[in-house]
Every structure is written in structure tokens, then in C-alpha cells.
Scaffold this active site. Structure first.
Site, PDB file in Angstrom:
ATOM      1  N   PHE A 145       0.860  -1.184   0.000  1.00  0.00           N
ATOM      2  CA  PHE A 145       0.000   0.000   0.000  1.00  0.00           C
ATOM      3  C   PHE A 145       0.892   1.228   0.000  1.00  0.00           C
ATOM      4  CE2 PHE A 145      -2.253   3.598   1.693  1.00  0.00           C
ATOM      5  CZ  PHE A 145      -3.414   3.567   0.946  1.00  0.00           C
ATOM      6  N   ASP A 232       9.318   3.198   2.046  1.00  0.00           N
ATOM      7  CA  ASP A 232       8.092   3.939   2.359  1.00  0.00           C
ATOM      8  C   ASP A 232       7.826   3.752   3.852  1.00  0.00           C
ATOM      9  OD1 ASP A 232       5.576   4.889   2.849  1.00  0.00           O
ATOM     10  OD2 ASP A 232       4.635   3.976   1.086  1.00  0.00           O
ATOM     11  N   LYS A 273       2.337  11.224   7.302  1.00  0.00           N
ATOM     12  CA  LYS A 273       1.560  10.952   8.523  1.00  0.00           C
ATOM     13  C   LYS A 273       2.109  11.658   9.778  1.00  0.00           C
ATOM     14  CE  LYS A 273      -1.062   7.163   6.782  1.00  0.00           C
ATOM     15  NZ  LYS A 273      -0.739   6.068   5.890  1.00  0.00           N
TER      16      LYS A 273
HETATM   17  C1  LIG Z   1      -0.935   6.108   4.410  1.00  0.00           C
HETATM   18  C2  LIG Z   1       0.127   5.578   3.558  1.00  0.00           C
HETATM   19  C3  LIG Z   1       0.403   6.145   2.301  1.00  0.00           C
HETATM   20  C4  LIG Z   1      -0.432   7.239   1.696  1.00  0.00           C
HETATM   21  O1  LIG Z   1      -0.474   8.408   2.460  1.00  0.00           O
HETATM   22  P1  LIG Z   1      -1.643   9.476   2.185  1.00  0.00           P
HETATM   23  O2  LIG Z   1      -1.279  10.632   3.067  1.00  0.00           O
HETATM   24  O3  LIG Z   1      -2.927   8.813   2.584  1.00  0.00           O
HETATM   25  O4  LIG Z   1      -1.607   9.806   0.747  1.00  0.00           O
HETATM   26  C5  LIG Z   1       1.464   5.618   1.577  1.00  0.00           C
HETATM   27  N1  LIG Z   1       2.215   4.606   2.051  1.00  0.00           N
HETATM   28  C6  LIG Z   1       1.971   4.041   3.262  1.00  0.00           C
HETATM   29  C7  LIG Z   1       2.847   2.927   3.741  1.00  0.00           C
HETATM   30  C8  LIG Z   1       0.912   4.493   4.044  1.00  0.00           C
HETATM   31  O5  LIG Z   1       0.646   3.906   5.210  1.00  0.00           O
END
Ligand SMILES: *Cc1c(COP(=O)(O)O)cnc(C)c1O
Length: 429
Positions: A145, A232, A273
């Protein structure tokens, strides 16, 4: 007798009527938050065990972060990058020192930061590695994701996220997660690989935690084959998993890594985040000069990216992580949490296992992936004063704010075990 529509129902109806139905929220309407708690419009108090998908690691409305927000909001909020401002440079210096990189490229949302990393990786491949134009490939993992943009969903294998949003962006190769052989095979057999994009723990997939050495060895393979290792850490980073970054592995420092041997330093690090403590959308891509210098004026940007409000908020949010030792707290509380839940699981028919790291954990419910037990448990948890959300059907993620103290965690574990026991087949009314 006239049926009363509750306050909550009225707000839920508004969203149902006027909002796109792109989410399926738990039926609770929140109005206030402080630390580990949130309150609904009826005044009921809950422990927040989602923390806005780990954006609120520092706790709701942390006074230091809110002060930075309100102070800066009264000075200057947005200049665009057409002009300099007196906060961005300070943030850039602070965040690069904090995570140990030469440079940062600030954006707003996580998905935008992932897009940014992909663009930097491709440009690096053409300009530094000499891959022929339009031929770069990026390796990604199954069940990843990385966000919701058209390019990012192009390499998702979640049918809900993908179906009928094509045509898809090419240039991605999918391998199984936590599989070094598969990674090496692609690196060896495929020309034109530019990078490997990976989550150190797959959060949305259900807190899927790879084997101990996976990340470090994957990083070593990337180095061996000359491709960029792109982490990520939007969900796993910023103390959530018990170290500043999940790629810090078993390092017991605060993340400001003395113990280099256990640290798989990514070539490109993606944050979002909790970079703002959930106060404001702030994301960032970090890399060293030899990589970041491929981006020149006019080649990438964002109206809001790097605005002074975001810069002030992010500095405060990272200060809190360090000052309140949130990585150590996540580590200690997480160990206790998994131990207590494992004790429960020994005599449970409902819960198959608990997994995770630090305070990013999940339980797997003994039900089909499309069953509704996990949802029903989350509704019951809500009744008992704790908010959590199922992910991928039969998995419940538990990710409270990292400012949770011992007494609060004990109370939460009690609520969770009591609620789960209501779902055991031998449960006595
Ligand atoms: C939440 C998340 C995203 C996307 O972030 P948004 O601010 O919702 O666009 C990408 N990668 C990971 C691992 C995430 O948990």
C-alpha cells in the site's frame, strides 16, 4: 413514541447524503481529542487505537504542536515556492540532520511523496545510471500500500483499489513480500531496474511483519546491483515501530543511529503521517545529494509543499518524538502488549495470532477473509470504549498514540481481552 435521531446519526446521515461513499467508517462521530483519547458528539470517551493510521503518534492535539501551528498561523501560512520563506530552510536543516540525509523535498500527502520518490528514482536511472529513456523498472511487493494516485494504484494488487481505474502506469515489477530470492532473481535477470520500493512492515496489508533480516538484506542486494532502495516509512516511521525508523531494525538508540551495522539506510526515504503529528498534511522525501540533485527548477513541485505552517508544525512534531522518547515508549509498550495478547490467545478460539513491532500491531481473527467477525469485534470494542478498525477483512490493527502510559495500556488490554471473550464460542452470557 417518536424515535429520536441521535446526534451521531444526524452527522452520519449528512456524510451519507452529501459525501462520496469512498470510506466505510465505524459508526462513531468524533468531536474532540486529547492525547490517547477521543470523545464522540454524545460525550463518550474512547481510547484511539488507530491514531489516524499512525499520523497521531504524538497524541491528539499535542500542546507543543498546536502552539507551533497557531503561532505560525498568525504570522504567515503560504508563500508558494515562488518566494523564499523564513521557516522552510530551518525545517530542511532540522529534518535532514534528524534522519541523516543531505537533502529533503517537502510535499503534503503520503501518496504525493511516493510519486515524488518514483519520479526522482526514474530520473536518477536515466541521468546517473544510463538506463535508456522510458525503460526504467521499479520493483514493488505484492500486497503493497503506497497510496491512491493513478500511478500508485497501477502497481497495487488490491482489486478494490485498482479495478476500473485503468489504463495503468507501466514500469513496475511485482515480487512477493519478504522474499529475498525473488528480489535477487529480478535484479539479476531484468535489465533496467532503477529501484526497489518497499514498506518495512506492510501496514495496510494487515501489519505483515517480514523476517528479521529481510530489510537489511534487501538493502544490501540493492546496493550490490546498483539500484535505489526506497523505503516507504509513511506508516512505520517516526517511532511507531519502536525505533525512529522501522529500517533501524533492532537498534536500541533513539534512532539517531550510532549502531550503523543494524541500520539499512535507504537511498530514498519517504515520510508522511506523523511528520506533523496529525495536525496538518506534511510529507517529505529524503535523499543524499547525488540522488536529489537530479531534480532541477521546474521539474517537480507543489503549491503547498514546504509552506511555513507545515515547516513549523513538522519541527515541533519531531521535537516531541525526541523529547518524549516515543521510540523507546513504543518499544516497551509494544512488547508488553504482544505478551499480554499472546497470553490471551493461548486459550482463544477467536484470535489466531498477534503480530507487529513497537506499537504497530494486529490480531488475526479466526474467520474467512470476507467474514464479518472482525467488524463485529470492532463495533463491540467501540461500545466498550476503544476504537480500532479491521483491515483486510479478518485482521484488526492496534496502533494507539505512542504517548500511552502504563496504566492506560493496562486498561486498554483489559478492554480488548474482555471484548474478545464475548466472541469466544464457549462464552457464557
Ligand atoms: C498512508 C500511507 C500512504 C499514503 O499516504 P496518504 O497521506 O494517505 O496519501 C502511503 N504509504 C503508506 C505505507 C501508508 O501507510
Amino acid at each position: 413514541m417518536q424515535t429520536q435521531v441521535s446526534k451521531s446519526d444526524a452527522f452520519i446521515e449528512l456524510e451519507a447524503k452529501y459525501g462520496a461513499h469512498n470510506y466505510h467508517p465505524l459508526p462513531v462521530v468524533l468531536k474532540r481529542g486529547e492525547g490517547v483519547y477521543v470523545w464522540d458528539v454524545e460525550g463518550k470517551k474512547y481510547f484511539d487505537f488507530l491514531s489516524a493510521y499512525s499520523a497521531v503518534n504524538q497524541g491528539h492535539c499535542h500542546p507543543k504542536i498546536i502552539k507551533a501551528l497557531t503561532d505560525q498561523a498568525q504570522q504567515l501560512t503560504l508563500t508558494s515556492r515562488a518566494f523564499y520563506n523564513d521557516k522552510l530552510g530551518l525545517f530542511e536543516k532540522y529534518v535532514t540532520a534528524y534522519f541523516g540525509f543531505d537533502k529533503v523535498l517537502p510535499m503534503n500527502t503520503g501518496a504525493e511523496a511516493v510519486e515524488t520518490a518514483i519520479k526522482i528514482c526514474r530520473k536518477w536511472a536515466y541521468e546517473k545510471k544510463g538506463i535508456a529513456e522510458n525503460n526504467a523498472q521499479i520493483i514493488v511487493c505484492e500486497n503493497n500500500f503506497h497510496g491512491r494516485t493513478t500511478t500508485v494504484i497501477s502497481f497495487s494488487n488490491d482489486e478494490d483499489a485498482r479495478k476500473n481505474f485503468g489504463p495503468y502506469t507501466p514500469g513496475f515489477i511485482k515480487i512477493p513480500y519478504d522474499n529475498l530470492d525473488a528480489l535477487e532473481k529480478v535484479l539479476k535477470d531484468t535489465p533496467n531496474v532503477a529501484g526497489f520500493l518497499v514498506e518495512p512492515i506492510q501496514g495496510e496489508a494487515g501489519v505483515f511483519t517480514p523476517s528479521v533480516d529481510f530489510i537489511r538484506k534487501a538493502q544490501a542486494l540493492c546496493q550490490k546491483y546498483g539500484v535505489l532502495f526506497i523505503a516507504d516509512e509513511i506508516q512505520t516511521g517516526i517511532a511507531r515501530t519502536g525505533s525512529l525508523l522501522a529500517v533501524c531494525g533492532h537498534c536500541s538508540c533513539t534512532g539517531h543511529c550510532e549502531k550503523q551495522e543494524t541500520y539499512a539506510q535507504p537511498d530514498i526515504l519517504i515520510l508522511g503521517k506523523a511528520l506533523s503529528g496529525g495536525v496538518y498534511p506534511v510529507s517529505a522525501v529524503l535523499a543524499n545529494n547525488d540522488i536529489m540533485e537530479v531534480i532541477k527548477p521546474g521539474q517537480h513541485g507543489s503549491t503547498f509543499g514546504g509552506n511555513p505552517l507545515a515547516a513549523a508544525v513538522a519541527i515541533a512534531a519531531l521535537d516531541v518524538v525526541r523529547d518524549e522518547k516515543l521510540a523507546q515508549r513504543a518499544r516497551q509498550q509494544g512488547e508488553k502488549f504482544r505478551k499480554k495478547i499472546n497470553d490471551y490467545i493461548k486459550q482463544s478460539q477467536v484470535v489466531k495470532l498477534v503480530r507487529g513491532k513497537g506499537l504497530l500491531n494486529a490480531i488475526v481473527i479466526n474467520d474467512a477473509p470476507d467474514g464479518n467477525t472482525a467488524w463485529n469485534i470492532c463495533v463491540a470494542l467501540k461500545e466498550n470504549g476503544l476504537l480500532a478498525k479491521p483491515t483486510h477483512g479478518n485482521i484488526i490493527r492496534f496502533a494507539p498514540p505512542l504517548v500511552m502510559n502504563d496504566a492506560q495500556l493496562d486498561e486498554c488490554i483489559e478492554i480488548i481481552c474482555k471484548t474478545l471473550s464475548q466472541f469466544e464460542t464457549n462464552h457464557k452470557q
